[in-house]
Design a protein around this motif. Structure first.
Motif, PDB file in Angstrom:
ATOM      1  N   UNK A 127       0.803  -1.399   0.062  1.00  0.00           N
ATOM      2  CA  UNK A 127       0.020  -0.086  -0.076  1.00  0.00           C
ATOM      3  C   UNK A 127       0.926   1.198   0.195  1.00  0.00           C
ATOM      4  N   UNK A 128       1.857   1.254   0.953  1.00  0.00           N
ATOM      5  CA  UNK A 128       2.778   2.446   0.771  1.00  0.00           C
ATOM      6  C   UNK A 128       3.639   2.608  -0.419  1.00  0.00           C
ATOM      7  N   UNK A 129       3.751   1.460  -1.142  1.00  0.00           N
ATOM      8  CA  UNK A 129       4.599   1.661  -2.472  1.00  0.00           C
ATOM      9  C   UNK A 129       3.727   2.408  -3.358  1.00  0.00           C
ATOM     10  N   UNK A 130       2.508   1.827  -3.434  1.00  0.00           N
ATOM     11  CA  UNK A 130       1.490   2.256  -4.479  1.00  0.00           C
ATOM     12  C   UNK A 130       1.241   4.059  -4.219  1.00  0.00           C
ATOM     13  N   UNK A 131       1.101   4.410  -3.002  1.00  0.00           N
ATOM     14  CA  UNK A 131       1.194   5.654  -2.550  1.00  0.00           C
ATOM     15  C   UNK A 131       2.173   6.444  -3.154  1.00  0.00           C
ATOM     16  N   UNK A 132       3.561   5.852  -3.189  1.00  0.00           N
ATOM     17  CA  UNK A 132       4.706   6.532  -3.628  1.00  0.00           C
ATOM     18  C   UNK A 132       5.000   6.287  -5.194  1.00  0.00           C
ATOM     19  N   UNK A 133       4.381   5.771  -5.964  1.00  0.00           N
ATOM     20  CA  UNK A 133       4.364   5.475  -7.287  1.00  0.00           C
ATOM     21  C   UNK A 133       5.279   4.387  -7.379  1.00  0.00           C
ATOM     22  N   UNK A 134       5.484   3.739  -6.600  1.00  0.00           N
ATOM     23  CA  UNK A 134       6.548   2.483  -6.797  1.00  0.00           C
ATOM     24  C   UNK A 134       5.856   1.089  -6.964  1.00  0.00           C
ATOM     25  N   UNK A 135       6.414   0.181  -7.617  1.00  0.00           N
ATOM     26  CA  UNK A 135       6.052  -1.358  -7.892  1.00  0.00           C
ATOM     27  C   UNK A 135       6.875  -2.152  -7.072  1.00  0.00           C
ATOM     28  N   UNK A 136       6.442  -2.908  -6.251  1.00  0.00           N
ATOM     29  CA  UNK A 136       7.255  -3.999  -5.394  1.00  0.00           C
ATOM     30  C   UNK A 136       6.864  -5.402  -5.875  1.00  0.00           C
ATOM     31  N   UNK A 137       7.887  -6.162  -5.774  1.00  0.00           N
ATOM     32  CA  UNK A 137       7.632  -7.649  -5.634  1.00  0.00           C
ATOM     33  C   UNK A 137       8.562  -8.253  -4.695  1.00  0.00           C
ATOM     34  N   UNK A 138       8.296  -9.422  -4.370  1.00  0.00           N
ATOM     35  CA  UNK A 138       9.018 -10.156  -3.206  1.00  0.00           C
ATOM     36  C   UNK A 138       8.965 -11.598  -3.666  1.00  0.00           C
ATOM     37  N   UNK A 139      10.277 -12.324  -3.639  1.00  0.00           N
ATOM     38  CA  UNK A 139      10.491 -13.494  -3.799  1.00  0.00           C
ATOM     39  C   UNK A 139      11.864 -13.991  -3.353  1.00  0.00           C
ATOM     40  N   UNK A 140      12.145 -15.279  -2.725  1.00  0.00           N
ATOM     41  CA  UNK A 140      13.147 -15.712  -2.255  1.00  0.00           C
ATOM     42  C   UNK A 140      14.055 -14.807  -1.495  1.00  0.00           C
ATOM     43  N   UNK A 141      13.547 -14.179  -0.527  1.00  0.00           N
ATOM     44  CA  UNK A 141      13.979 -13.327   0.457  1.00  0.00           C
ATOM     45  C   UNK A 141      14.532 -12.041  -0.020  1.00  0.00           C
ATOM     46  N   UNK A 142      13.908 -11.704  -1.309  1.00  0.00           N
ATOM     47  CA  UNK A 142      14.494 -10.373  -2.028  1.00  0.00           C
ATOM     48  C   UNK A 142      13.271  -9.496  -2.256  1.00  0.00           C
ATOM     49  N   UNK A 143      13.505  -8.196  -2.008  1.00  0.00           N
ATOM     50  CA  UNK A 143      12.441  -7.137  -2.447  1.00  0.00           C
ATOM     51  C   UNK A 143      12.958  -6.597  -3.551  1.00  0.00           C
ATOM     52  N   UNK A 144      12.080  -6.419  -4.522  1.00  0.00           N
ATOM     53  CA  UNK A 144      12.326  -5.693  -5.821  1.00  0.00           C
ATOM     54  C   UNK A 144      11.387  -4.445  -5.900  1.00  0.00           C
ATOM     55  N   UNK A 145      12.153  -3.219  -6.125  1.00  0.00           N
ATOM     56  CA  UNK A 145      11.256  -1.967  -6.210  1.00  0.00           C
ATOM     57  C   UNK A 145      11.752  -1.310  -7.471  1.00  0.00           C
ATOM     58  N   UNK A 146      10.738  -0.958  -8.250  1.00  0.00           N
ATOM     59  CA  UNK A 146      10.689  -0.361  -9.459  1.00  0.00           C
ATOM     60  C   UNK A 146       9.712   0.854  -9.462  1.00  0.00           C
ATOM     61  N   UNK A 147       9.993   1.799 -10.492  1.00  0.00           N
ATOM     62  CA  UNK A 147       9.239   2.950 -10.498  1.00  0.00           C
ATOM     63  C   UNK A 147       7.996   2.241 -11.192  1.00  0.00           C
ATOM     64  N   UNK A 148       6.599   2.622 -10.875  1.00  0.00           N
ATOM     65  CA  UNK A 148       5.441   1.976 -11.354  1.00  0.00           C
ATOM     66  C   UNK A 148       5.412   2.710 -12.809  1.00  0.00           C
ATOM     67  N   UNK A 149       4.724   2.068 -13.607  1.00  0.00           N
ATOM     68  CA  UNK A 149       4.631   2.398 -15.061  1.00  0.00           C
ATOM     69  C   UNK A 149       4.167   4.013 -15.365  1.00  0.00           C
ATOM     70  N   UNK A 150       3.170   4.097 -14.650  1.00  0.00           N
ATOM     71  CA  UNK A 150       2.639   5.388 -14.724  1.00  0.00           C
ATOM     72  C   UNK A 150       3.792   6.627 -14.379  1.00  0.00           C
ATOM     73  N   UNK A 151       4.046   6.343 -13.117  1.00  0.00           N
ATOM     74  CA  UNK A 151       5.310   7.307 -12.477  1.00  0.00           C
ATOM     75  C   UNK A 151       6.530   7.433 -13.559  1.00  0.00           C
ATOM     76  N   UNK A 152       6.925   6.304 -14.262  1.00  0.00           N
ATOM     77  CA  UNK A 152       8.008   6.129 -15.320  1.00  0.00           C
ATOM     78  C   UNK A 152       7.757   7.089 -16.408  1.00  0.00           C
ATOM     79  N   UNK A 153       6.476   7.082 -16.866  1.00  0.00           N
ATOM     80  CA  UNK A 153       6.157   7.766 -18.056  1.00  0.00           C
ATOM     81  C   UNK A 153       6.095   9.130 -17.552  1.00  0.00           C
ATOM     82  N   UNK A 154       5.714   9.611 -16.567  1.00  0.00           N
ATOM     83  CA  UNK A 154       5.835  11.024 -15.970  1.00  0.00           C
ATOM     84  C   UNK A 154       7.146  11.535 -15.819  1.00  0.00           C
TER      85      UNK A 154
END
Length: 396
Positions: free
Chosen positions: A356-383
């Motif tokens: 929820x906090x990631x969406x508020x900040x325009x970030x996309x997060x994924x979790x797997x194998x003990x690793x958190x991946x943080x990317x800019x959300x698509x809309x944020x990247x375009x902006x």
């Protein structure tokens, strides 16, 4: 018979196990006078004499003696130096020898003697079984008197025994009929040597030696004298040395770990000073390299919208995560990978709040194998792209 001090001269070692073995003996009475007791069976000695103290010396043919010139050492260092000097002279490995040595004299010499551990153990057992307790076995020169000047010597079973000083002496094989003086011709020999006739008038004098300060320790009295050394328990000394070495190694490792932590803190401070936009420094070397590569690839703006932007967003995202849960941080193109420590992966409830906090900040997060991946959300990247390229037009 009660005597103050009983002294025995042992015969050559032949692996004896017979209490009828003949030994030579002498004793000192309460008045201080010495007497020669001649030759007695070993089993008779304990029954005939009741002595306050008993000493025994080895046969000259069984005990090599030497004097070594050594530097001014003491304690363990002196013992190590003596063993090193004895090793090339001995016919057996040091581990199978009992080595005794005296104090270092004013001229730098140290008297030493050595005997096979098997012979030492055999004599100790035989003497104990015969009712005779000795603290150690002496070199044969120890029982000779100390002359005010020159040397004192005697001849026993074809051997010349000579006492040259307070705690030094030597033995020398003499062929039958050879002259004493001719056999001892040496540059260091004094002009005067007093020769005792042990079979006649000087028989008692041969036992009267005093002030000899070392012996070869018996099995029960190992280490009694400060001037004795055992080469037998080499394994025990090796174990002690290994324990000391391991303890020192652990202390050194602890010092290195402390120095490493201090160096890491210094590096983190320097990286933070050079790149103030970094919210947190986890791996100083890696983060500095990634920041430099980002700057080289796209300039300050690219760095700000790439790694720096993701790092700032991740810092805000993880503001409510308990300290110590992040193990490392790695930047890949357009992606920031945060590895959790063991046991630091958020629970399902905490993961929902993190998304929820990631969406508020325009970030996309994924979790797997003990690793958190943080990317800019698509809309944020375009902006961000539009902000970097004002002339760009989105397709209809």
């Amino acid at each position: 018979m009660k005597v103050d001090l009983l002294r025995l001269q042992l015969p050559p070692w032949t692996d004896p196990d017979d209490p009828t073995l003949a030994v030579r003996c002498g004793w000192r009475g309460s008045g201080g006078a010495w007497r020669d007791g001649g030759t007695l069976a070993l089993g008779e000695v304990a029954g005939r004499f009741r002595s306050r103290r008993c000493e025994a010396c080895l046969h000259p043919g069984d005990l090599p003696m030497a004097s070594f010139t050594l530097p001014p050492l003491s304690g363990r260092r002196l013992r190590a130096a003596v063993l090193g000097a004895v090793e090339p002279c001995a016919l057996q490995p040091l581990e199978s020898l009992v080595v005794g040595f005296g104090p270092r004299e004013a001229d730098g010499t140290v008297g030493a003697a050595w005997l096979g551990a098997r012979a030492m153990d055999g004599w100790t057992r035989l003497l104990r079984r015969s009712g005779i307790a000795v603290r150690g076995l002496h070199p044969p020169a120890a029982f000779l008197p100390l002359a005010a000047e020159g040397w004192v010597g005697c001849r026993v079973d074809g051997w010349c025994i000579v006492r040259t000083g307070r705690s030094q002496g030597f033995t020398h094989w003499m062929t039958e009929g050879a002259d004493h003086a001719a056999g001892l011709a040496a540059p260091e020999a004094p002009a005067f040597i007093r020769w005792l006739d042990v079979e006649e008038a000087d028989a008692a004098a041969r036992w009267s030696g005093e002030d000899w300060r070392w012996s070869l320790p018996s099995a029960e009295a190992a280490g009694v004298s400060g001037g004795t050394a055992l080469a037998g328990p080499a394994f025990g000394w090796g174990a002690i040395a290994a324990a000391v070495w391991l303890g020192g190694l652990n202390v050194y490792a602890g010092q290195l770990a402390t120095q490493g932590q201090a160096l890491k803190r210094q590096m983190a401070a320097r990286v933070k000073a050079v790149f103030p936009d970094l919210p947190v420094v986890v791996n100083p070397v890696q983060q500095a390299r990634q920041q430099k590569d980002a700057l080289a690839a796209g300039g300050p703006q690219a760095a700000g919208s790439g790694y720096a932007g993701l790092a700032q967003g991740a810092a805000r995202l993880l503001a409510e995560v308990p300290a110590g849960q992040v193990q490392s941080l790695r930047y890949a193109p357009e992606e920031l990978r945060i590895r959790w420590r063991d046991g630091g992966v958020p629970s399902s409830e905490a993961w929902g709040a993190l998304q929820a906090r990631a969406r508020e900040q325009g970030l996309a997060v994924e979790s797997g194998a003990g690793v958190l991946s943080v990317r800019m959300a698509a809309s944020s990247s375009a902006a961000d792209a539009a902000a970097l390229d004002p002339q760009r037009k989105d397709p209809p």
